[in-house]
Design a protein around this motif. Structure first.
Motif, PDB file in Angstrom:
ATOM      1  N   THR A   1       1.077  -1.533  -0.448  1.00  0.00           N
ATOM      2  CA  THR A   1      -0.123   0.554  -0.020  1.00  0.00           C
ATOM      3  C   THR A   1       0.887   1.391  -0.045  1.00  0.00           C
ATOM      4  OG1 THR A   1      -1.791  -1.477   1.324  1.00  0.00           O
ATOM      5  CG2 THR A   1      -1.462   1.038   1.433  1.00  0.00           C
ATOM      6  N   LYS A   2       2.027   1.365   0.851  1.00  0.00           N
ATOM      7  CA  LYS A   2       2.667   2.852   1.495  1.00  0.00           C
ATOM      8  C   LYS A   2       3.572   2.385  -0.212  1.00  0.00           C
ATOM      9  CE  LYS A   2       2.132   3.969   5.264  1.00  0.00           C
ATOM     10  NZ  LYS A   2       0.827   4.461   5.295  1.00  0.00           N
ATOM     11  N   SER A   3       3.692   1.935  -1.146  1.00  0.00           N
ATOM     12  CA  SER A   3       4.843   1.412  -2.364  1.00  0.00           C
ATOM     13  C   SER A   3       3.808   2.059  -3.057  1.00  0.00           C
ATOM     14  CB  SER A   3       5.023   0.499  -2.969  1.00  0.00           C
ATOM     15  OG  SER A   3       5.631  -0.457  -1.729  1.00  0.00           O
ATOM     16  N   HIS A   4       2.582   1.805  -3.292  1.00  0.00           N
ATOM     17  CA  HIS A   4       1.559   2.365  -4.405  1.00  0.00           C
ATOM     18  C   HIS A   4       1.183   3.472  -4.100  1.00  0.00           C
ATOM     19  CE1 HIS A   4       1.241  -0.725  -7.339  1.00  0.00           C
ATOM     20  NE2 HIS A   4       0.465  -1.808  -6.181  1.00  0.00           N
ATOM     21  N   VAL A   5       0.970   4.054  -3.161  1.00  0.00           N
ATOM     22  CA  VAL A   5       0.427   5.097  -2.175  1.00  0.00           C
ATOM     23  C   VAL A   5       1.346   6.599  -2.206  1.00  0.00           C
ATOM     24  CG1 VAL A   5      -0.457   6.718   0.057  1.00  0.00           C
ATOM     25  CG2 VAL A   5      -1.582   4.876  -1.523  1.00  0.00           C
ATOM     26  N   ARG A   6       2.240   6.191  -2.242  1.00  0.00           N
ATOM     27  CA  ARG A   6       3.839   7.261  -1.661  1.00  0.00           C
ATOM     28  C   ARG A   6       5.130   6.677  -3.112  1.00  0.00           C
ATOM     29  NH1 ARG A   6       4.990   8.463   3.996  1.00  0.00           N
ATOM     30  NH2 ARG A   6       7.028   8.349   3.641  1.00  0.00           N
ATOM     31  N   ARG A   7       4.588   6.151  -3.840  1.00  0.00           N
ATOM     32  CA  ARG A   7       4.941   6.147  -4.801  1.00  0.00           C
ATOM     33  C   ARG A   7       6.659   5.773  -4.335  1.00  0.00           C
ATOM     34  NH1 ARG A   7       1.846   8.424  -8.952  1.00  0.00           N
ATOM     35  NH2 ARG A   7       0.587   6.832  -8.119  1.00  0.00           N
ATOM     36  N   GLU A   8       6.759   5.287  -3.806  1.00  0.00           N
ATOM     37  CA  GLU A   8       7.816   4.385  -3.100  1.00  0.00           C
ATOM     38  C   GLU A   8       8.734   3.309  -3.130  1.00  0.00           C
ATOM     39  OE1 GLU A   8       8.756   8.346  -0.125  1.00  0.00           O
ATOM     40  OE2 GLU A   8       7.415   6.373   0.776  1.00  0.00           O
ATOM     41  N   ALA A   9       9.684   2.146  -3.409  1.00  0.00           N
ATOM     42  CA  ALA A   9       9.740   0.958  -3.177  1.00  0.00           C
ATOM     43  C   ALA A   9      10.448   0.616  -2.615  1.00  0.00           C
ATOM     44  CB  ALA A   9      10.225   0.066  -4.244  1.00  0.00           C
ATOM     45  N   TYR A  10      10.349  -0.660  -1.531  1.00  0.00           N
ATOM     46  CA  TYR A  10      11.538  -0.957  -0.082  1.00  0.00           C
ATOM     47  C   TYR A  10      12.175  -1.989  -0.220  1.00  0.00           C
ATOM     48  CZ  TYR A  10       8.224   2.559   1.238  1.00  0.00           C
ATOM     49  OH  TYR A  10       6.380   3.736   1.482  1.00  0.00           O
ATOM     50  N   ASP A  11      13.380  -1.863   0.736  1.00  0.00           N
ATOM     51  CA  ASP A  11      13.798  -2.883   0.642  1.00  0.00           C
ATOM     52  C   ASP A  11      14.697  -3.793   1.537  1.00  0.00           C
ATOM     53  OD1 ASP A  11      16.223  -1.345   0.007  1.00  0.00           O
ATOM     54  OD2 ASP A  11      16.713  -2.011  -1.769  1.00  0.00           O
ATOM     55  N   THR A  12      14.067  -2.686   2.009  1.00  0.00           N
ATOM     56  CA  THR A  12      14.987  -3.573   3.827  1.00  0.00           C
ATOM     57  C   THR A  12      14.265  -2.814   5.321  1.00  0.00           C
ATOM     58  OG1 THR A  12      17.137  -2.425   3.190  1.00  0.00           O
ATOM     59  CG2 THR A  12      17.366  -2.405   5.331  1.00  0.00           C
ATOM     60  N   ILE A  13      14.297  -3.764   6.171  1.00  0.00           N
ATOM     61  CA  ILE A  13      13.262  -3.307   7.071  1.00  0.00           C
ATOM     62  C   ILE A  13      14.138  -3.408   8.821  1.00  0.00           C
ATOM     63  CG2 ILE A  13      11.523  -4.062   8.834  1.00  0.00           C
ATOM     64  CD1 ILE A  13      11.340  -6.243   6.693  1.00  0.00           C
ATOM     65  N   GLU A  14      13.647  -2.205   9.233  1.00  0.00           N
ATOM     66  CA  GLU A  14      14.089  -1.799  10.621  1.00  0.00           C
ATOM     67  C   GLU A  14      14.219  -1.657  11.124  1.00  0.00           C
ATOM     68  OE1 GLU A  14      15.863   1.951  12.807  1.00  0.00           O
ATOM     69  OE2 GLU A  14      16.088   2.498  10.876  1.00  0.00           O
ATOM     70  N   PHE A  15      13.432  -3.305  12.279  1.00  0.00           N
ATOM     71  CA  PHE A  15      12.401  -3.628  13.414  1.00  0.00           C
ATOM     72  C   PHE A  15      12.412  -2.750  14.594  1.00  0.00           C
ATOM     73  CE2 PHE A  15      12.160  -7.811  10.527  1.00  0.00           C
ATOM     74  CZ  PHE A  15      10.173  -6.769  10.896  1.00  0.00           C
ATOM     75  N   HIS A  16      11.653  -1.963  15.227  1.00  0.00           N
ATOM     76  CA  HIS A  16      11.524  -1.650  16.862  1.00  0.00           C
ATOM     77  C   HIS A  16      11.092  -2.482  17.613  1.00  0.00           C
ATOM     78  CE1 HIS A  16      13.092   2.387  14.431  1.00  0.00           C
ATOM     79  NE2 HIS A  16      11.823   2.063  13.686  1.00  0.00           N
ATOM     80  N   SER A  17      10.177  -3.001  16.860  1.00  0.00           N
ATOM     81  CA  SER A  17       9.564  -4.089  17.559  1.00  0.00           C
ATOM     82  C   SER A  17       9.043  -5.597  16.798  1.00  0.00           C
ATOM     83  CB  SER A  17       9.201  -3.310  19.072  1.00  0.00           C
ATOM     84  OG  SER A  17       7.632  -3.536  18.117  1.00  0.00           O
ATOM     85  N   LEU A  18       9.473  -6.598  17.373  1.00  0.00           N
ATOM     86  CA  LEU A  18       8.548  -7.312  16.694  1.00  0.00           C
ATOM     87  C   LEU A  18       8.112  -8.736  16.992  1.00  0.00           C
ATOM     88  CD1 LEU A  18       7.563  -9.694  13.349  1.00  0.00           C
ATOM     89  CD2 LEU A  18       9.845 -10.410  13.645  1.00  0.00           C
ATOM     90  N   GLU A  19       6.530  -8.500  17.786  1.00  0.00           N
ATOM     91  CA  GLU A  19       5.911  -9.831  18.779  1.00  0.00           C
ATOM     92  C   GLU A  19       5.221 -10.670  17.990  1.00  0.00           C
ATOM     93  OE1 GLU A  19       7.115  -9.218  21.965  1.00  0.00           O
ATOM     94  OE2 GLU A  19       7.717  -7.219  21.797  1.00  0.00           O
ATOM     95  N   GLU A  20       4.953 -11.213  18.912  1.00  0.00           N
ATOM     96  CA  GLU A  20       3.515 -12.672  17.845  1.00  0.00           C
ATOM     97  C   GLU A  20       2.941 -11.902  17.356  1.00  0.00           C
ATOM     98  OE1 GLU A  20       3.898 -16.095  19.867  1.00  0.00           O
ATOM     99  OE2 GLU A  20       1.889 -16.695  18.280  1.00  0.00           O
ATOM    100  N   THR A  21       2.618 -11.019  17.643  1.00  0.00           N
ATOM    101  CA  THR A  21       0.657 -10.389  16.931  1.00  0.00           C
ATOM    102  C   THR A  21       0.601  -9.226  16.841  1.00  0.00           C
ATOM    103  OG1 THR A  21      -0.492 -10.295  18.900  1.00  0.00           O
ATOM    104  CG2 THR A  21      -0.681 -11.773  18.175  1.00  0.00           C
ATOM    105  N   SER A  22       2.412  -8.779  16.480  1.00  0.00           N
ATOM    106  CA  SER A  22       2.209  -6.833  16.346  1.00  0.00           C
ATOM    107  C   SER A  22       3.674  -6.514  15.651  1.00  0.00           C
ATOM    108  CB  SER A  22       1.788  -6.144  17.405  1.00  0.00           C
ATOM    109  OG  SER A  22       2.882  -5.932  18.455  1.00  0.00           O
ATOM    110  N   LEU A  23       4.263  -5.588  15.389  1.00  0.00           N
ATOM    111  CA  LEU A  23       5.370  -5.230  15.363  1.00  0.00           C
ATOM    112  C   LEU A  23       5.413  -3.644  14.594  1.00  0.00           C
ATOM    113  CD1 LEU A  23       5.831  -3.924  11.707  1.00  0.00           C
ATOM    114  CD2 LEU A  23       5.645  -6.505  11.720  1.00  0.00           C
ATOM    115  N   ARG A  24       6.563  -2.801  15.060  1.00  0.00           N
ATOM    116  CA  ARG A  24       6.653  -1.519  15.403  1.00  0.00           C
ATOM    117  C   ARG A  24       8.578  -1.133  13.590  1.00  0.00           C
ATOM    118  NH1 ARG A  24       8.201   2.706  17.326  1.00  0.00           N
ATOM    119  NH2 ARG A  24       9.000   1.584  19.471  1.00  0.00           N
TER     120      ARG A  24
END
Lengths: 131, 462
Positions: free
Chosen positions: A68-91
């Protein structure tokens, strides 16, 4: 690891990694790689926050949010910087660059056949993209 | 799924009994023929159909049309009618491309009239109708204007100057589904679709110039203004990024809501909620608004095609609408005195007397059918929607050479204007079932009769 598996109408990948966060990275790599953006020079990043019903939904919802962000912002992403990654949530912050356009128009990352499993220390799941 | 798991009902219908799997609420039925059945069991189409048969409130059968092939959640070519009061709505049963559909335009030209300018005409159409992949189309609306399109569909497009009021009489539901409410469509969805009106997208979407090469029911064809040798234009596209995002948002929402309603399903992509629930009602209104966006999209593309037509062939050259059908949508309809919500995912409504538009692949025929009583009796007023894929896109790319394909099409008298060779190869004729066989099944089953056959002479792809 990303393995393409035939699907009659759409696109199917099996992704696997030695850790959960790497599996998310492989998912993003599979998605962005398939979209094949015409990258521009300007770097881009976006923060996302997801809550889901379970771990499998978390991955699919995360990939759909990236799409969605790629389409809406006309951007493409190849790297994730996790701030938190839990079983049912992430930032996380997604990093990439502006994209002029995409070669492939991915409609969505579906939940079909997705099931995150960990076996012998390897995380894996199937991904089916609607194109 | 194995062939022996199916029971033959007649020459064009097979059934998977309800006893096949304990969670099935109804049997599953597939319209096909003996030869195509081999293809149908070779992918996961029928496993997906069995999953559909588990949906709460489903009535009589989960149905697959002869163009059925593997999808996600529902198979493509799937039909499920659920009780309007006790059943569920599943956004996956409509698909991500809400109101993907086909429109056919009638011209006054015959084949000989366009032959000398065919390449120019194809280029003019390609120029006037962008694919819009990652880039916007020619029509970008302000947010308040977009909401009016979402409310009023093709009618709003006509009010904006894209066509004439008469056009609306030749569109399923007159190009507007209600009740709808744009407030149930997210900002992301609106942003994703805001500049995509008037674009066809990629994949199997196209604009095509065809010649009517066979009249198969003279009376019905005449009634629809179709004659042998006449040129028609087909448009195949849907609700673009807006519809994709609406489906994504609501499948996610229903996934979270299902435990609240005690619903358990065998495939997450079938995520659903009771029709009468808050989520069900809101999704229905969002789906209707997205469907209206698609009707407006095909209306705006029609206006662009008309411009290209008259600029190339002269100002007197007109294109009228033959009909416009949705093949990814859910609609309330009554069967046997009972109100049902009919999910059609890659299936076309086929009410008696209604035109049914069946596009083939770029190198094969397309058909104009007309719905028959058998559809009301057996398939909840539904028919097939196309030829149906049999070859994956990756297999097509491995097996088919793009330049050879283009040469082959040229030798067949077909001009191809494609955004990429890859896109052309993925949609090559051999990637699809035999459309003649697919259409013969629905005709022999009494679902829809053949009215006319079209042959392509120019294809425009994203």
């Amino acid at each position: 690891m990303i393995e393409a598996i035939a699907h009659t109408a759409d696109v199917r990948f099996r992704i696997s990694a030695s850790s959960l966060d790497n599996l998310f990275s492989e998912g993003l790599r599979a998605l962005t790689g398939f979209m094949n953006p015409y990258w521009l020079r300007a770097s881009a990043s976006v923060e996302i926050e997801i809550e889901a019903r379970d771990r499998t939904s978390l991955l699919i919802d995360f990939l759909n949010e990236a799409l969605t962000k790629s389409h809406v912002r006309r951007e493409a992403y190849d790297t994730i910087e996790f701030h938190s990654l839990e079983e049912t949530s992430l930032r996380a912050t997604l990093h990439g660059a502006a994209a002029e356009s995409f070669e492939e128009d991915v409609k969505a990352v579906t939940y079909h056949e997705a099931e995150l499993v960990q076996q012998d220390g390897v995380w894996s799941t199937m991904l089916v993209l609607d194109i | 799924m194995r062939k022996q798991d199916l029971v033959r009902v007649h020459d064009h219908l097979w059934e998977i009994p309800q006893s096949f799997r304990r969670d099935m609420r109804v049997p599953a039925r597939v319209y096909t023929n003996e030869r195509m059945l081999e293809q149908v069991v070779s992918d996961r189409s029928l496993d997906q159909l069995v999953n559909v048969a588990t949906l709460p409130g489903i009535q009589r059968y989960a149905i697959a049309m002869p163009d059925v092939h593997e999808g996600y959640g529902f198979p493509i070519g799937g039909v499920a009618a659920v009780d309007a009061r006790e059943g569920v709505i599943s956004p996956g049963g409509i698909g991500y491309d809400i109101n993907c559909g086909v429109r056919v335009l009638r011209s006054q030209q015959h084949h000989d009239d366009v032959k000398p300018v065919l390449r120019k005409l194809a280029r003019a159409l390609a120029h006037a109708i962008p694919s819009g992949i990652g880039r916007g189309g020619a029509t970008t609306l302000r947010r308040d204007e977009l909401d009016r399109v979402l409310r009023d569909g093709a009618k709003r497009a006509v009010e904006l100057g894209f066509g004439v009021p008469e056009d609306l009489n030749h569109i399923e539901s007159q190009g507007r589904i209600a009740p709808n409410d744009p407030k149930y469509i997210s900002d992301d969805a609106k942003e994703r679709g805001r500049d995509q009106l008037g674009t066809i997208g990629s994949g199997n979407h196209f604009v095509e110039i065809d010649v009517v090469d066979q009249i198969l029911d003279a009376e019905a064809a005449s009634g629809l203004g179709i004659s042998e040798g006449q040129i028609v234009v087909q448009i195949h596209t849907g609700s673009r990024g807006l519809g994709h995002q609406v489906a994504t948002d609501w499948i996610r929402s229903m996934m979270k809501a299902m435990p609240k309603y005690g619903i358990s399903i065998p495939d997450r992509e079938l995520a659903c909620a009771p029709i009468e629930s808050d989520e069900g009602q809101k999704y229905l209104q969002a789906m209707a608004a997205a469907a209206n966006f698609a009707f407006a999209n095909r209306q705006i593309i029609t206006a662009a095609a008309r411009r290209a037509w008259s600029e190339t062939l002269g100002s007197s050259a007109q294109l009228g609408i033959l009909y416009d059908v949705a093949h990814n949508v859910a609609k309330f309809e009554e069967y046997g005195g009972r109100l049902m919500l009919v999910h059609r995912k890659g299936a076309t409504r086929a009410f008696p007397g209604q035109p049914v538009l069946i596009p083939g692949s770029m190198g094969t025929a397309s058909y104009l059918l007309m719905g028959e009583e058998g559809a009301m009796r057996d398939t909840f007023g539904s028919s097939c929607h196309g030829a149906g894929r049999i070859m994956s896109r990756s297999a097509a790319k491995k097996q088919i050479n793009g330049h050879e394909l283009r040469e082959r099409l040229e030798k067949m008298g077909i001009v191809a204007e494609a955004g990429s060779v890859k896109g052309l190869v993925e949609e090559a004729p051999e990637a699809y079932k035999d459309v003649d066989a697919v259409v013969s099944v629905v005709a022999k089953a009494g679902i829809a009769k053949k009215v006319a056959r079209f042959t392509p002479i120019a294809v425009v792809k994203g």
